[in-house]
Each structure stands twice: as structure tokens, then as C-alpha cells.
Design an enzyme around this catalytic site. Structure first.
Site, PDB file in Angstrom:
ATOM      1  N   TYR A 161       3.787   1.351   0.515  1.00 21.70           N
ATOM      2  CA  TYR A 161       4.113   0.259  -0.391  1.00 21.70           C
ATOM      3  C   TYR A 161       5.176  -0.651   0.213  1.00 21.70           C
ATOM      4  O   TYR A 161       6.209  -0.177   0.691  1.00 21.70           O
ATOM      5  CB  TYR A 161       4.602   0.846  -1.710  1.00 21.70           C
ATOM      6  CG  TYR A 161       4.612  -0.114  -2.880  1.00 21.70           C
ATOM      7  CD1 TYR A 161       3.674  -1.125  -3.005  1.00 21.70           C
ATOM      8  CD2 TYR A 161       5.562   0.025  -3.895  1.00 21.70           C
ATOM      9  CE1 TYR A 161       3.677  -1.979  -4.091  1.00 21.70           C
ATOM     10  CE2 TYR A 161       5.579  -0.813  -4.997  1.00 21.70           C
ATOM     11  CZ  TYR A 161       4.626  -1.824  -5.074  1.00 21.70           C
ATOM     12  OH  TYR A 161       4.636  -2.668  -6.161  1.00 21.70           O
ATOM     13  N   SER A 198       1.327   7.687   1.181  1.00 22.19           N
ATOM     14  CA  SER A 198       1.932   7.071   0.000  1.00 22.19           C
ATOM     15  C   SER A 198       0.961   6.018  -0.574  1.00 22.19           C
ATOM     16  O   SER A 198      -0.169   6.371  -0.918  1.00 22.19           O
ATOM     17  CB  SER A 198       3.296   6.486   0.345  1.00 22.19           C
ATOM     18  OG  SER A 198       4.021   6.176  -0.819  1.00 22.19           O
ATOM     19  N   GLN A 199       1.363   4.754  -0.670  1.00 22.19           N
ATOM     20  CA  GLN A 199       0.381   3.742  -1.069  1.00 22.19           C
ATOM     21  C   GLN A 199      -0.847   3.823  -0.169  1.00 22.19           C
ATOM     22  O   GLN A 199      -1.985   3.723  -0.640  1.00 22.19           O
ATOM     23  CB  GLN A 199       0.975   2.345  -0.973  1.00 22.19           C
ATOM     24  CG  GLN A 199      -0.047   1.227  -1.225  1.00 22.19           C
ATOM     25  CD  GLN A 199       0.523  -0.167  -0.994  1.00 22.19           C
ATOM     26  OE1 GLN A 199       0.784  -0.892  -1.935  1.00 22.19           O
ATOM     27  NE2 GLN A 199       0.722  -0.532   0.264  1.00 22.19           N
ATOM     28  N   ASP A 250       8.391  16.239  -3.409  1.00 21.00           N
ATOM     29  CA  ASP A 250       8.219  14.782  -3.405  1.00 21.00           C
ATOM     30  C   ASP A 250       8.591  14.218  -4.763  1.00 21.00           C
ATOM     31  O   ASP A 250       7.924  14.481  -5.764  1.00 21.00           O
ATOM     32  CB  ASP A 250       6.763  14.462  -3.067  1.00 21.00           C
ATOM     33  CG  ASP A 250       6.537  13.011  -2.701  1.00 21.00           C
ATOM     34  OD1 ASP A 250       7.319  12.151  -3.146  1.00 21.00           O
ATOM     35  OD2 ASP A 250       5.565  12.731  -1.984  1.00 21.00           O
ATOM     36  N   HIS A 282       9.121  13.081   0.289  1.00 19.93           N
ATOM     37  CA  HIS A 282       8.314  11.921   0.652  1.00 19.93           C
ATOM     38  C   HIS A 282       8.734  11.499   2.057  1.00 19.93           C
ATOM     39  O   HIS A 282       9.481  10.523   2.230  1.00 19.93           O
ATOM     40  CB  HIS A 282       8.540  10.810  -0.369  1.00 19.93           C
ATOM     41  CG  HIS A 282       7.423   9.840  -0.501  1.00 19.93           C
ATOM     42  ND1 HIS A 282       6.218  10.162  -1.063  1.00 19.93           N
ATOM     43  CD2 HIS A 282       7.305   8.533  -0.129  1.00 19.93           C
ATOM     44  CE1 HIS A 282       5.426   9.106  -1.056  1.00 19.93           C
ATOM     45  NE2 HIS A 282       6.062   8.107  -0.474  1.00 19.93           N
TER      46      HIS A 282
END
Length: 318
Positions: free
Chosen positions: A92, A183-184, A272, A301
Site C-alpha cells: 500500500y 500486504s496490499q 501481524d 508485518h
């Protein structure tokens, strides 16, 4: 095992909490029809960066709503034709990253196409055009407008359109395409495999964009303020909470997961707080294609040691 969320036993049974809109399937059928009607106008521009083992190009195409989307395309020299290709999606607010990051796959004869998400850190356009607040982030873009105007709808479609473009390149084997990201980028990897089910192998790492209501209620990530600020400024008493999370359900990866046909290997970190484990399991537990899970109990993360090597070994089986 350290915990920030549920126990592993609970996670293995968890099915998600975010509402699923009643017309979810019709929504995505309509979206895909819009994407297929777009004239992509693909353009390849030789980049300034070049390497001895690969030709490097800036790739441009037109996505839904007229946005011009950019990707980095690294094509191996002297590789058999057709050969496999890997699609890469970033985290992101980020970008497609450095050219040199793609050369490891080019060295084994794979093309690599890394997409800049529209309006984030790379060169892809965000054409905007929604009613209501845009505040400071993409997740809430379009929440006060028609669901067809949610920004992540368009981003998901960009991933599928990019996959179709890659499959049309004469040097690429359309039956040997993989996708990866964290992630994203992990969420977009899964969205790509759902909306373009010909993708053969998918390697998401701690995917974002899953089970928004659960992530919001857990409130673990101090850096993820978009929804909290949206409610503070635009619905301070949460009278629209059901409506808002139902609308977000259109872009919830867990409800696209059953469309995936390719094999999935998912890396997950149990500490996370950015993408809590339960939100990720809401997706993993709905995938009906062949799948496996690599669990990192003490990691958050962050970089997961060994998973990059494992991912390459996974893709070498394409």
C-alpha cells in the site's frame, strides 16, 4: 505460539465477519464486462535501465475509467519462447520498485511484469471522479458514491487486465503465469487470480484488503487510520456502520477467493498487527483450489526469512 489475535485452532475455522453484499456476483460480472470493453492501447517503451540478461520496458495500458496504468516489464534474453511470466504487486502506497529486483526471475528465463497501483507511489494515474470525501486514502475512496466507483474495484480490475495483456504477449506462455506480492500486493495477487482464473500459481504474503470489519474492530494497527477517520468525521455515532462495511464487502478479497483456480502458497505472520491473522484466514479458509500455508509464529508485518526462496521454488514448477 505468540498471539495478537485468535489461536491457530480458531483461525483454521474462522470464516470472516465483514458483510457480503447480496449482489456481489452481479457486481463483479458488471465490473469485468466494463473492463473487457476498454481499449487497452498497450504501449512498450524501452527503459533507460537495461541489463545483460534482460530487455527492460515501461509498459502502459488504459484501464477502466480512462486511467493510464504503468508497469515495469523485464523480458529475459535468449529464453525459450513461449516462457513463463510472473506478475508482481506492491504494498500500500508503494510502487513497482527497482528494475534490479526483477532480474532474479529473468535469470531463470521468466518475464516479470510489476504494476504500479493507480494513484500510489509509481506512475499509474488515478483519474478520480467520485462524489464525497476522498480524505487521505484509497480504501475509503468512493464510500459515499455508487459501489461501482470504489477505487479498489478499479485497482482489482487493473490486475486482471494486466494478466490478460501478459497472456497475449507472443513470448509468454499463457498457461504458465504466476502472481506474487505482500500486504496490499498479497491482496491484489489473490484478486488477480480470482478475476483472471487462468493464473496458475499465486504466492501472496500477509494479504491486506480482507475482512475489513474484523480488522477495524480489532484496532491493532496504529498506522491504519482511514476508516477510523472516516467514521469520526462522517459518521461519528456509527449509524451507517452496517452500510459502510457492506459496501466494503464488494472489495473484500475473502468473497472473491472461491473464484481462484490456481495453486496458492500463502505466507502468514502470526504477530501481524497490520493485517491481523484472522483477516488473512478469512480468505485462506475460503480458497477451494490447491493451497498451502507457511506460518511464521514470531513475525509481524515484515520480511519473512526463507519465504522468498520458497516462492521462487514454487514458481519454478510452472
Amino acid at each position: 505460539m505468540p498471539l495478537v489475535d485468535m489461536s491457530l485452532e480458531q483461525l483454521q475455522e474462522y470464516q470472516g465477519r465483514n458483510p457480503r453484499p447480496d449482489d456481489f456476483d452481479e457486481y463483479w460480472s458488471r465490473a469485468l464486462a466494463e473492463m473487457r470493453a476498454v481499449k487497452a492501447e498497450v504501449e512498450l517503451v524501452r527503459s533507460e535501465f537495461q541489463a545483460p540478461n534482460a530487455d527492460c520496458f515501461d509498459l502502459y495500458f488504459t484501464g477502466v475509467r480512462g486511467a493510464r496504468i504503468h508497469a515495469k516489464y523485464v523480458r529475459p534474453k535468449n529464453a525459450p519462447v513461449p516462457h513463463p511470466a510472473i506478475l508482481q504487486f506492491h504494498g500500500y502506497t508503494g510502487s513497482a520498485g527497482e528494475w534490479c529486483d526483477k532480474l532474479s526471475y529473468a535469470s531463470v528465463g521468466y518475464s516479470v511484469i510489476a504494476m504500479d497501483v493507480r494513484g500510489q507511489g509509481g506512475k499509474s494515474e488515478d483519474t478520480g471522479g467520485v462524489k464525497g470525501t476522498t480524505l487521505n486514502g484509497h480504501l475509503i475512496r468512493g464510500l459515499d458514491d455508487h459501489p461501482d466507483n470504489l477505487l479498489f474495484r478499479h485497482i482489482f480490475l487493473d490486475t486482471a487486465q494486466l494478466a490478460g495483456i501478459a497472456m497475449g504477449f507472443p513470448e509468454v506462455d499463457p498457461d504458465r503465469i504466476g502472481a506474487m506480492g505482500a500486504s496490499q500486493g498479497g491482496g491484489l495477487t489473490l484478486a488477480c487470480g480470482a478475476l483472471e482464473p487462468r493464473i496458475k500459481r499465486l504466492a501472496p504474503t500477509f494479504p491486506y484488503l480482507c475482512d475489513y470489519l474484523q480488522g477495524y474492530d480489532l484496532d491493532l494497527d496504529p498506522g491504519n487510520q482511514e476508516l477510523k477517520r472516516f467514521f469520526r468525521f462522517h459518521d461519528p455515532q456509527h449509524r451507517r456502520k452496517q452500510e459502510i462495511f457492506t459496501k466494503l464487502g464488494y472489495i473484500d478479497i475473502q468473497y472473491l477467493a472461491q473464484r481462484i483456480r490456481g495453486e496458492v502458497i500463502l505466507g502468514i505472520s502470526m504477530m501481524d498487527i497490520g493485517c491481523p491473522p484472522s483477516t488473512q484466514f478469512s480468505v485462506y479458509n475460503k480458497i477451494t483450489a490447491p493451497k498451502s500455508l507457511e506460518i511464521y509464529p514470531d513475525f509481524g508485518h515484515e520480511y519473512l526469512p526463507g519465504f522468498g526462496d520458497q516462492t521462487m521454488q514454487f514458481f519454478l514448477g510452472l
